[in-house]
Every structure is written in C-alpha cells, then in structure tokens.
Design an enzyme around this catalytic site. Sequence first.
Site, short mmCIF file in Angstrom:
data_model
loop_
_atom_site.label_atom_id
_atom_site.label_comp_id
_atom_site.label_asym_id
_atom_site.label_seq_id
_atom_site.Cartn_x
_atom_site.Cartn_y
_atom_site.Cartn_z
N GLY A 11 -42.98 39.51 -16.61
CA GLY A 11 -41.75 40.19 -16.20
C GLY A 11 -40.53 39.88 -17.03
CB SER A 12 -39.97 38.74 -20.51
OG SER A 12 -40.66 39.72 -21.27
CG LEU A 88 -49.07 55.08 -14.01
CD1 LEU A 88 -47.60 55.31 -14.33
CD2 LEU A 88 -49.23 54.52 -12.62
CG ASN A 102 -44.31 52.33 -20.88
OD1 ASN A 102 -44.23 51.24 -20.33
ND2 ASN A 102 -45.22 52.59 -21.81
CG HIS A 104 -46.29 51.47 -26.88
ND1 HIS A 104 -47.41 51.08 -26.17
CD2 HIS A 104 -46.70 51.63 -28.17
CE1 HIS A 104 -48.44 51.00 -27.01
NE2 HIS A 104 -48.03 51.32 -28.22
CD GLU A 138 -51.57 62.87 -25.62
OE1 GLU A 138 -51.99 62.50 -26.73
OE2 GLU A 138 -51.02 63.98 -25.42
#
Length: 208
Positions: A11-12, A88, A102, A104, A138
């Site tokens: 959880g940084s 998901l 998100n 990445h 995707e």
Amino acid sequence: MRIAVLVSGNGSNLQALIDANLSGQIIGVVSNKADAYALQRAKDANIATAVISHKDFPTRESFDEAMHQQLIAWQVDLVILAGFMRILTPNFVSKWQGTMLNIHPSLLPFYKGVNTHQRVLNTGDRLHGCTVHFVTAELDAGQSIAQSAIQVSLNDTVESLAQRVHQLEHFIYPQVVQWFCTGQLTWKNGQAYFNQKPLTQPIQFAQW
C-alpha cells in the site's frame, strides 16, 4: 469527491495518496487479502476498510459483484487501483468506466502485464517509468493520462528499478487523482479530457 482504493499488498501508493491532502476524501479501502499491510495504513488514517477475499467466491463475477456492492454502499465517485492484483471482469469495469484509475510500472503501451522491471532489463531499454491510465476491460490498455520516466543505468537491478519507479508513482498518482477531484480530468464517451480539451497523448512529467 468520494474515493475508494483497491489494494492487495503493502500500500505504498495508498500512503502517498493519504499524505497528499487531496481535494477528494478517501472514504474506504478494499483488499482481497486480509493480511495486506495497506489495511493497516488505512486504519492508521481512520479510513474504513473492507476485506473481500476472492477465495470466498465461486467465480470472478461474483467476487467483483461483492466489491461493486461495497463501493455502492460507500457512495463512491472514484475508484483507484493501487497494487490490486486481480484482473477485473468486463462487467465490473463497465460499471465504473471513466471513474476508475490504475497506475502501471511501465511506459505504456510498452510492457503491459507483470514483471515489467525484469523485462526492461532483458531488452536493454534505456527508458523506464510508470503510467496512470483509465481502466478498461482490456488489461493495461485504457487511455493513458500521465507518465514519468527514468533513465535505466547499467547497474540497475529489478529491485533498484522497482524502487526508483515507485518514487515516480508516489509523485504522479496523487497529482492525477487531484486533477480528477478538481474536474480538470474528465472522461466522456470513451475519451479523456484535460482542462476540457481532448487528451491526445499522456502528460509527461519531467524525467528523474
């Protein structure tokens, strides 16, 4: 703006968001793992937590539906993935399309998926970094919003790259979330907008 963060591990990035004093409020943290240290970070900040273990559900769809119901109960406006290690389902993603972000650890569209640091070292690329993007069905293919890059050195290892990229993540993720909270970043009809103009390429933060 009511924000929920989905986590699976340390959880940084969650901590970076907590520390950022965002305009929006992080009202809940969901983890699929009861022992995720991110849950302790949330509790230390007086943020509600929920453990929804994927192992308790017969299908991905039923697991995702349980998460969806929790987010609805919290009246969430924005969902943030921060080290959430589950893919998901398209149905879940469609329900939160345009309100789910998100980060990445690569310069998308390069190196989608996992083990990005090792793959960069294997190919000898000289640039690496991270990308904040909207989530679509995707994997790692939603529109990129912002990126930050580092120069890969000859002495870099998987561990050193991971640490350096994490520093980038902790800087750019709160910034992008703040843009969303203030209305600078929006999503309409499958297109990201920044300051009411279509975002045609990711915003580039200075290289580190």
